[in-house]
Design an enzyme around this catalytic site. Structure first.
Site, PDB file in Angstrom:
ATOM      1  N   GLY A 240     -10.777   8.774  -7.893  1.00  0.00           N
ATOM      2  CA  GLY A 240      -9.897   8.692  -6.714  1.00  0.00           C
ATOM      3  C   GLY A 240     -10.697   8.975  -5.458  1.00  0.00           C
ATOM      4  O   GLY A 240     -11.115  10.116  -5.228  1.00  0.00           O
TER       5      GLY A 240
ATOM      6  N   CYS B 263       1.835  14.688   2.306  1.00  0.00           N
ATOM      7  CA  CYS B 263       1.985  15.762   1.318  1.00  0.00           C
ATOM      8  C   CYS B 263       3.232  16.621   1.447  1.00  0.00           C
ATOM      9  O   CYS B 263       3.907  16.857   0.454  1.00  0.00           O
ATOM     10  CB  CYS B 263       0.751  16.660   1.354  1.00  0.00           C
ATOM     11  SG  CYS B 263      -0.671  15.811   0.683  1.00  0.00           S
TER      12      CYS B 263
HETATM   13  N1  LIG Z   1      -4.138  14.233   1.437  1.00  0.00           N
HETATM   14  C1  LIG Z   1      -4.205  15.551   1.456  1.00  0.00           C
HETATM   15  O1  LIG Z   1      -4.486  16.188   2.486  1.00  0.00           O
HETATM   16  C2  LIG Z   1      -4.000  16.326   0.179  1.00  0.00           C
HETATM   17  C3  LIG Z   1      -4.249  17.698   0.176  1.00  0.00           C
HETATM   18  C4  LIG Z   1      -4.138  18.380  -1.015  1.00  0.00           C
HETATM   19  C5  LIG Z   1      -3.746  17.712  -2.158  1.00  0.00           C
HETATM   20  N2  LIG Z   1      -3.463  16.388  -2.130  1.00  0.00           N
HETATM   21  C6  LIG Z   1      -3.115  15.732  -3.380  1.00  0.00           C
HETATM   22  O2  LIG Z   1      -4.283  15.094  -3.906  1.00  0.00           O
HETATM   23  C7  LIG Z   1      -3.926  13.879  -4.547  1.00  0.00           C
HETATM   24  C8  LIG Z   1      -4.672  12.731  -3.947  1.00  0.00           C
HETATM   25  O3  LIG Z   1      -4.269  12.614  -2.591  1.00  0.00           O
HETATM   26  P1  LIG Z   1      -4.979  11.623  -1.592  1.00  0.00           P
HETATM   27  O4  LIG Z   1      -4.344  11.875  -0.278  1.00  0.00           O
HETATM   28  O5  LIG Z   1      -6.465  11.739  -1.744  1.00  0.00           O
HETATM   29  O6  LIG Z   1      -4.492  10.210  -2.198  1.00  0.00           O
HETATM   30  P2  LIG Z   1      -5.013   8.755  -1.789  1.00  0.00           P
HETATM   31  O7  LIG Z   1      -3.864   7.835  -2.018  1.00  0.00           O
HETATM   32  O8  LIG Z   1      -5.674   8.795  -0.455  1.00  0.00           O
HETATM   33  O9  LIG Z   1      -6.171   8.435  -2.846  1.00  0.00           O
HETATM   34  C9  LIG Z   1      -5.946   8.298  -4.204  1.00  0.00           C
HETATM   35  C10 LIG Z   1      -6.936   7.261  -4.723  1.00  0.00           C
HETATM   36  O10 LIG Z   1      -6.856   7.255  -6.144  1.00  0.00           O
HETATM   37  C11 LIG Z   1      -7.104   5.926  -6.568  1.00  0.00           C
HETATM   38  N3  LIG Z   1      -6.641   5.771  -7.959  1.00  0.00           N
HETATM   39  C12 LIG Z   1      -5.381   5.808  -8.443  1.00  0.00           C
HETATM   40  N4  LIG Z   1      -5.391   5.702  -9.784  1.00  0.00           N
HETATM   41  C13 LIG Z   1      -6.683   5.582 -10.159  1.00  0.00           C
HETATM   42  C14 LIG Z   1      -7.355   5.453 -11.400  1.00  0.00           C
HETATM   43  N5  LIG Z   1      -6.671   5.444 -12.546  1.00  0.00           N
HETATM   44  N6  LIG Z   1      -8.701   5.332 -11.402  1.00  0.00           N
HETATM   45  C15 LIG Z   1      -9.403   5.364 -10.235  1.00  0.00           C
HETATM   46  N7  LIG Z   1      -8.829   5.510  -9.028  1.00  0.00           N
HETATM   47  C16 LIG Z   1      -7.481   5.615  -8.990  1.00  0.00           C
HETATM   48  C17 LIG Z   1      -6.354   5.080  -5.572  1.00  0.00           C
HETATM   49  O11 LIG Z   1      -6.873   3.749  -5.551  1.00  0.00           O
HETATM   50  C18 LIG Z   1      -6.621   5.838  -4.268  1.00  0.00           C
HETATM   51  O12 LIG Z   1      -7.743   5.318  -3.570  1.00  0.00           O
HETATM   52  C19 LIG Z   1      -2.409  13.769  -4.421  1.00  0.00           C
HETATM   53  O13 LIG Z   1      -1.845  14.334  -5.566  1.00  0.00           O
HETATM   54  C20 LIG Z   1      -2.090  14.626  -3.225  1.00  0.00           C
HETATM   55  O14 LIG Z   1      -0.809  15.148  -3.268  1.00  0.00           O
HETATM   56  C21 LIG Z   1      -3.612  15.677  -0.992  1.00  0.00           C
END
Ligand SMILES: NC(=O)c1ccc[n+]([C@@H]2O[C@H](COP(=O)([O-])OP(=O)(O)OC[C@H]3O[C@@H](n4cnc5c(N)ncnc54)[C@H](O)[C@@H]3O)[C@@H](O)[C@H]2O)c1
Length: 413
Positions: A10, A233
């Site tokens: 990811g 989030c």
């Molecule tokens: N954005 C924030 O500030 C934040 C902070 C803390 C926690 N989180 C949590 O972290 C997690 C990720 O958040 P994000 O904002 O980085 O999400 P995002 O949507 O920006 O990125 C997720 C990535 O994962 C990829 N992906 C999905 N399934 C996949 C797979 N099977 N194999 C490879 N890649 C895959 C997607 O293509 C995407 O690019 C979420 O659960 C979110 O709640 C986010």
């Protein structure tokens, strides 16, 4: 055991920046960040990173190609890794059981299955996505968990002081992330609720926040009134927690946040003589985490306003994709018809009735507002949804200024 090779599944907001920092701080560890999306990976390998965070550009550029790699070769990266971070998205479910509230765990499960399918030896798997409590059951805990926790702590220990590395049982750690976001969201909603009282009474929410923040039990952080919390989030994590535990009585937090966004949009409509149909309105700022602009823009589009959006950091495609997302819009054609994306703030504001500031980009503070004012229709309105501008000097120029949590006395009133 000591970790030599990390894979991060990811390459989003969490995986990209956090693993770039790990690579930067640990030159002896090879870090590969992988994603299904070729486009995301290409962006990480380009000069224009997909995410803006202060300092991130320098960090990525100093280690990319040395011990930090971005790729779509997920299988190879999993096979080579001793430790795998799962950083995939966990959006709110848009279908089936728990629709609109529960977290959608299909991406987590698919990542866990990929690891299981291609691994020939044991790996440490770290759940970094925000998940409901007990989600790790699908990934599987083993008795060697303590060794894994130590190996992960040792990575962070290179630059994070020991007392800041907190270890706990898996369910507590899953709940802590949801609880932290719920508490933060609650705090924003509390000060936003106060801002409504301030506007109705003549109190000033910044003064109230300053005064109550002096009490160490309350503290002074996260007490700034605004158009409501944005980003991907808070909303989804609170919904998730509410779904998980209705008895915590948290739905109010979401209600207050919706109320605050709707209230701000209503104020714009009210000030513009109760109709914005066909009126041009410029929105400054559409960025991630501060994206209440999406909601404000949607409400104004519903009312038929012609919206011009300027954001120095977010590109056209992303703005359209967010504005036409089924969660906020049921008529994408209307968005196409009514929204224009501008690459210059002065052009965005030309011939508009109002400018609405929705994010806190530094450059918004330094614009030549006299020039903006001269090219707008009169009366020219400025809605400061982030409370970042100098209101008196804007009023001196001639703007009708409205902000959050404060009534501004106008020169001619
Ligand atoms: N954005 C924030 O500030 C934040 C902070 C803390 C926690 N989180 C949590 O972290 C997690 C990720 O958040 P994000 O904002 O980085 O999400 P995002 O949507 O920006 O990125 C997720 C990535 O994962 C990829 N992906 C999905 N399934 C996949 C797979 N099977 N194999 C490879 N890649 C895959 C997607 O293509 C995407 O690019 C979420 O659960 C979110 O709640 C986010």
């Amino acid at each position: 055991m000591s970790v030599r090779n990390i894979c991060c599944i990811g390459a989003g907001y969490v995986g990209g920046p956090s693993c770039s920092v790990i690579a930067y701080k640990c030159p002896d560890i090879t870090v590969s960040v992988v994603d299904l999306s070729q486009q995301r990976i290409d962006q990480w390998n380009s000069d224009n990173l997909p995410i803006f965070e202060p300092g991130l550009d320098e960090i990525v550029k100093s280690v990319r190609g040395k011990n930090l790699f971005f790729s779509t070769d997920i299988d190879k990266s999993i096979q080579e890794a001793d430790l795998i971070f799962i950083c995939v998205n966990t959006p709110t479910k848009s279908y089936g059981l728990g629709k609109g509230r529960a977290a959608d765990l299909k991406y987590i499960e698919s990542a866990a299955r990929m690891i299981a399918n291609v691994s020939c030896v044991s790996k440490i798997v770290v759940e970094k996505s925000t998940v409901p409590v007990k989600a790790a059951e699908s990934i599987k805990q083993t008795p060697e968990g303590l060794v894994a926790i130590k190996a992960l702590s040792d990575v962070y220990h290179r630059w994070v002081p020991e007392e800041n590395i907190v270890t706990m049982n898996t369910w507590s750690s899953e709940l802590s992330k949801l609880a932290a976001n719920a508490f933060l969201a609650q705090r924003i909603s509390s000060i936003n609720a106060m801002s409504a009282v301030c506007e109705a009474t003549g109190a000033d929410v910044s003064e109230v926040a300053h005064a109550i923040g002096k009490d160490s039990r309350i503290g002074n952080k996260f007490l700034k009134a605004s158009v409501g919390f944005g980003g991907s989030c808070f909303q989804k994590d609170v919904l998730n927690l509410v779904y998980l535990c209705e008895c915590l009585n948290l739905p109010e937090v979401i209600n207050i946040n919706d109320f605050q966004r709707r209230r701000f949009a209503n104020r714009i409509i009210e000030c513009l003589f109760n109709t914005v149909t066909n009126k041009k309105i410029a929105i400054f700022g559409f960025a991630f985490k501060k994206d209440t602009a999406i909601y404000v823009a949607s409400y104004l589009i519903e009312e038929g306003a012609q919206i011009r959006i300027y954001d120095p950091k977010v590109d056209r495609a992303q703005i359209f994709s967010e504005l036409t997302h089924p969660a906020v819009c049921n008529n994408p054609d209307r968005v196409e018809e009514l929204v224009t994306i501008c690459d210059d703030p002065y052009r965005a504001a030309e011939e508009t009735h109002a400018v609405v500031v929705c994010t806190e980009w530094d450059e918004f503070v330094t614009y030549d507002y006299k020039r903006l004012y001269e090219n707008m229709l009169k009366p020219a309105f400025l809605f400061d949804g982030r409370v970042i501008l100098n209101h008196q000097s804007l009023m001196d120029i001639g703007f009708h200024v409205e902000t959050i949590g404060k009534r501004l006395a106008r020169n001619n009133e």
